[in-house]
Design a protein around this motif. Structure first.
Motif, PDB file in Angstrom:
ATOM      1  N   LEU A 250       0.800  -1.221   0.000  1.00  0.00           N
ATOM      2  CA  LEU A 250       0.000   0.000   0.000  1.00  0.00           C
ATOM      3  C   LEU A 250       0.836   1.275   0.000  1.00  0.00           C
ATOM      4  N   SER A 251       1.974   1.252   0.655  1.00  0.00           N
ATOM      5  CA  SER A 251       2.794   2.470   0.740  1.00  0.00           C
ATOM      6  C   SER A 251       3.787   2.572  -0.412  1.00  0.00           C
ATOM      7  N   LEU A 252       4.482   1.489  -0.712  1.00  0.00           N
ATOM      8  CA  LEU A 252       5.517   1.508  -1.745  1.00  0.00           C
ATOM      9  C   LEU A 252       5.036   0.946  -3.074  1.00  0.00           C
ATOM     10  N   LEU A 253       3.843   0.365  -3.106  1.00  0.00           N
ATOM     11  CA  LEU A 253       3.267  -0.223  -4.334  1.00  0.00           C
ATOM     12  C   LEU A 253       4.175  -1.299  -4.924  1.00  0.00           C
ATOM     13  N   GLN A 254       4.888  -2.008  -4.062  1.00  0.00           N
ATOM     14  CA  GLN A 254       5.750  -3.111  -4.476  1.00  0.00           C
ATOM     15  C   GLN A 254       4.974  -4.419  -4.290  1.00  0.00           C
ATOM     16  N   TRP A 255       4.094  -4.710  -5.240  1.00  0.00           N
ATOM     17  CA  TRP A 255       3.265  -5.894  -5.122  1.00  0.00           C
ATOM     18  C   TRP A 255       4.089  -7.176  -5.182  1.00  0.00           C
ATOM     19  N   GLY A 256       5.138  -7.173  -5.968  1.00  0.00           N
ATOM     20  CA  GLY A 256       5.976  -8.363  -6.069  1.00  0.00           C
ATOM     21  C   GLY A 256       6.661  -8.697  -4.756  1.00  0.00           C
ATOM     22  N   ARG A 257       7.227  -7.676  -4.111  1.00  0.00           N
ATOM     23  CA  ARG A 257       7.897  -7.913  -2.836  1.00  0.00           C
ATOM     24  C   ARG A 257       6.899  -8.290  -1.746  1.00  0.00           C
ATOM     25  N   GLY A 258       5.750  -7.625  -1.726  1.00  0.00           N
ATOM     26  CA  GLY A 258       4.729  -7.994  -0.754  1.00  0.00           C
ATOM     27  C   GLY A 258       4.239  -9.417  -0.955  1.00  0.00           C
ATOM     28  N   GLY A 259       4.055  -9.806  -2.233  1.00  0.00           N
ATOM     29  CA  GLY A 259       3.650 -11.181  -2.509  1.00  0.00           C
ATOM     30  C   GLY A 259       4.703 -12.188  -2.097  1.00  0.00           C
ATOM     31  N   ALA A 260       5.977 -11.848  -2.316  1.00  0.00           N
ATOM     32  CA  ALA A 260       7.059 -12.748  -1.908  1.00  0.00           C
ATOM     33  C   ALA A 260       7.065 -12.937  -0.394  1.00  0.00           C
ATOM     34  N   MET A 261       6.816 -11.865   0.357  1.00  0.00           N
ATOM     35  CA  MET A 261       6.747 -11.984   1.813  1.00  0.00           C
ATOM     36  C   MET A 261       5.626 -12.929   2.228  1.00  0.00           C
ATOM     37  N   GLY A 262       4.453 -12.766   1.611  1.00  0.00           N
ATOM     38  CA  GLY A 262       3.341 -13.636   1.950  1.00  0.00           C
ATOM     39  C   GLY A 262       3.604 -15.087   1.606  1.00  0.00           C
ATOM     40  N   VAL A 263       4.238 -15.342   0.458  1.00  0.00           N
ATOM     41  CA  VAL A 263       4.533 -16.715   0.054  1.00  0.00           C
ATOM     42  C   VAL A 263       5.565 -17.337   0.994  1.00  0.00           C
ATOM     43  N   VAL A 264       6.585 -16.571   1.375  1.00  0.00           N
ATOM     44  CA  VAL A 264       7.597 -17.084   2.299  1.00  0.00           C
ATOM     45  C   VAL A 264       6.965 -17.435   3.637  1.00  0.00           C
ATOM     46  N   LEU A 265       6.071 -16.575   4.140  1.00  0.00           N
ATOM     47  CA  LEU A 265       5.395 -16.860   5.401  1.00  0.00           C
ATOM     48  C   LEU A 265       4.527 -18.106   5.293  1.00  0.00           C
ATOM     49  N   LEU A 266       3.842 -18.270   4.169  1.00  0.00           N
ATOM     50  CA  LEU A 266       2.992 -19.444   3.973  1.00  0.00           C
ATOM     51  C   LEU A 266       3.817 -20.725   3.927  1.00  0.00           C
ATOM     52  N   ILE A 267       4.908 -20.706   3.169  1.00  0.00           N
ATOM     53  CA  ILE A 267       5.754 -21.897   3.059  1.00  0.00           C
ATOM     54  C   ILE A 267       6.408 -22.223   4.401  1.00  0.00           C
ATOM     55  N   ALA A 268       6.878 -21.197   5.102  1.00  0.00           N
ATOM     56  CA  ALA A 268       7.497 -21.432   6.411  1.00  0.00           C
ATOM     57  C   ALA A 268       6.484 -22.028   7.395  1.00  0.00           C
ATOM     58  N   THR A 269       5.239 -21.576   7.319  1.00  0.00           N
ATOM     59  CA  THR A 269       4.204 -22.130   8.189  1.00  0.00           C
ATOM     60  C   THR A 269       3.947 -23.594   7.872  1.00  0.00           C
ATOM     61  N   PHE A 270       3.834 -23.929   6.588  1.00  0.00           N
ATOM     62  CA  PHE A 270       3.612 -25.317   6.192  1.00  0.00           C
ATOM     63  C   PHE A 270       4.772 -26.209   6.625  1.00  0.00           C
ATOM     64  N   LEU A 271       5.997 -25.717   6.459  1.00  0.00           N
ATOM     65  CA  LEU A 271       7.163 -26.511   6.853  1.00  0.00           C
ATOM     66  C   LEU A 271       7.165 -26.755   8.362  1.00  0.00           C
ATOM     67  N   LEU A 272       6.843 -25.725   9.133  1.00  0.00           N
ATOM     68  CA  LEU A 272       6.825 -25.880  10.587  1.00  0.00           C
ATOM     69  C   LEU A 272       5.758 -26.866  11.019  1.00  0.00           C
ATOM     70  N   LEU A 273       4.577 -26.779  10.406  1.00  0.00           N
ATOM     71  CA  LEU A 273       3.506 -27.710  10.746  1.00  0.00           C
ATOM     72  C   LEU A 273       3.862 -29.135  10.322  1.00  0.00           C
ATOM     73  N   ALA A 274       4.535 -29.267   9.180  1.00  0.00           N
ATOM     74  CA  ALA A 274       4.940 -30.595   8.729  1.00  0.00           C
ATOM     75  C   ALA A 274       5.964 -31.215   9.678  1.00  0.00           C
ATOM     76  N   LEU A 275       6.843 -30.382  10.234  1.00  0.00           N
ATOM     77  CA  LEU A 275       7.829 -30.891  11.184  1.00  0.00           C
ATOM     78  C   LEU A 275       7.191 -31.214  12.531  1.00  0.00           C
ATOM     79  N   ALA A 276       6.181 -30.438  12.926  1.00  0.00           N
ATOM     80  CA  ALA A 276       5.561 -30.645  14.235  1.00  0.00           C
ATOM     81  C   ALA A 276       4.543 -31.772  14.235  1.00  0.00           C
ATOM     82  N   ALA A 277       3.962 -32.072  13.070  1.00  0.00           N
ATOM     83  CA  ALA A 277       2.893 -33.082  13.018  1.00  0.00           C
ATOM     84  C   ALA A 277       3.347 -34.455  13.496  1.00  0.00           C
TER      85      ALA A 277
END
Length: 290
Positions: A250-277
């Motif tokens: 919203l501030s810098l209009l860097q949709w690519g970087r914002g999307g990369a942050m969201g994807v990294v958070l999603l993948i990190a969450t899945f990996l953590l859950l896969a390790l904890a399961a």
């Protein structure tokens, strides 16, 4: 033989027909889920790879920026703290709900559900009034002759606010499991010589672990995406990844970087859950054998 076979085959066909009809009934919900969840997710992934040009430069920027990694680590740490506090606060409350009478239980359930009827922004702003330096909590400490505590704009304030919002998501799964536990098992353990603590840790706690795991997963995943509460109660040292995503988009209009942050958070969450399961599953099996 033929008569038996002719009897089994129609029964099998009827079973397959029922399953097909049941699956057909779920198709509208699945289509809506794909449309509402799948399409935005695919769009974000494509944006992270194509904005401003096709490639992985947004991910390279993310991992090459130390601040991003610090905030990612802090996001998981704060979410884990909120989950732990919710478990410690929700467990005795849910247990009490199973021990009291129906009328008191109804009141306790209403106390859990009432926060859902109040806007999250309103609840967070109320915590701002309570936690600020001249707020209610510090005023009470001053009147008692104690030193004031800095709570606003700190990770502690963020954990307190997030815990209050997410606590019902821990209580309800715990209660749904605890109400099915036969309390006569505790009395049986005591009659066999076990003390109250030993009976609790060897009988009741293992049986309630599925509710703990379910509530912990829900709270932890929801905490990772919190934005309003950390933004209003937190400061520079309690910034979470959702705030950085908001700044990039919203501030810098860097949709690519914002999307990369969201994807990294999603993948990190899945990996953590896969390790904890596997660990959670093994502990549950061990508790069940006891």
């Amino acid at each position: 033989m033929n008569a038996t076979g002719s009897t089994i085959q129609p029964a099998a066909r009827v079973g397959r027909g029922r399953r097909s009809k049941a699956f057909a009934l779920t198709l509208p919900a699945l289509a809506l889920l794909v449309l509402v969840m799948g399409y935005p997710l695919v769009t974000i992934v494509l944006r992270s790879l194509s904005d401003p040009a096709w490639g992985i430069q947004n991910y390279e920027w993310f991992f090459a920026t130390p601040l991003n990694l610090v905030v990612l680590q802090r996001t998981f740490f704060i979410s884990a703290c909120v989950t732990l506090v919710c478990i410690l606060a929700a467990y005795p409350y849910a247990y009490l709900m199973t021990a009291v009478g129906p009328k008191i239980r109804l009141v306790m359930i209403l106390c859990v559900l009432i926060p859902f009827w109040v806007s999250g922004v309103v609840r967070t702003l109320s915590w701002v009034l309570l936690l600020q330096d001249s707020g209610v909590i510090n005023s009470l400490l001053k009147s008692a002759g104690l030193d004031t505590i800095r709570l606003i704009r700190t990770p502690t304030g963020v954990v307190i606010g997030m815990t209050q919002v997410l606590l019902p998501f821990m209580i309800l799964p715990l209660y749904s499991v605890m109400k099915e536990i036969d309390l006569r098992l505790m009395r049986a353990a005591k009659s066999l010589g076990a003390g109250p603590l030993r009976a609790f840790f060897t009988v009741y706690l293992p049986l309630s672990l599925p509710g703990v795991y379910a509530g912990a997963i829900i709270v932890f995943i929801l905490a990772l995406g919190f934005y309003i509460t950390p933004a209003l109660l937190g400061g520079p040292r309690s910034t979470m990844l959702s705030t950085l995503v908001q700044n990039q988009v919203l501030s810098l209009l860097q949709w690519g970087r914002g999307g990369a942050m969201g994807v990294v958070l999603l993948i990190a969450t899945f990996l953590l859950l896969a390790l904890a399961a596997p660990v959670m599953r093994q502990k549950y099996k061990t508790g069940a054998r006891r």
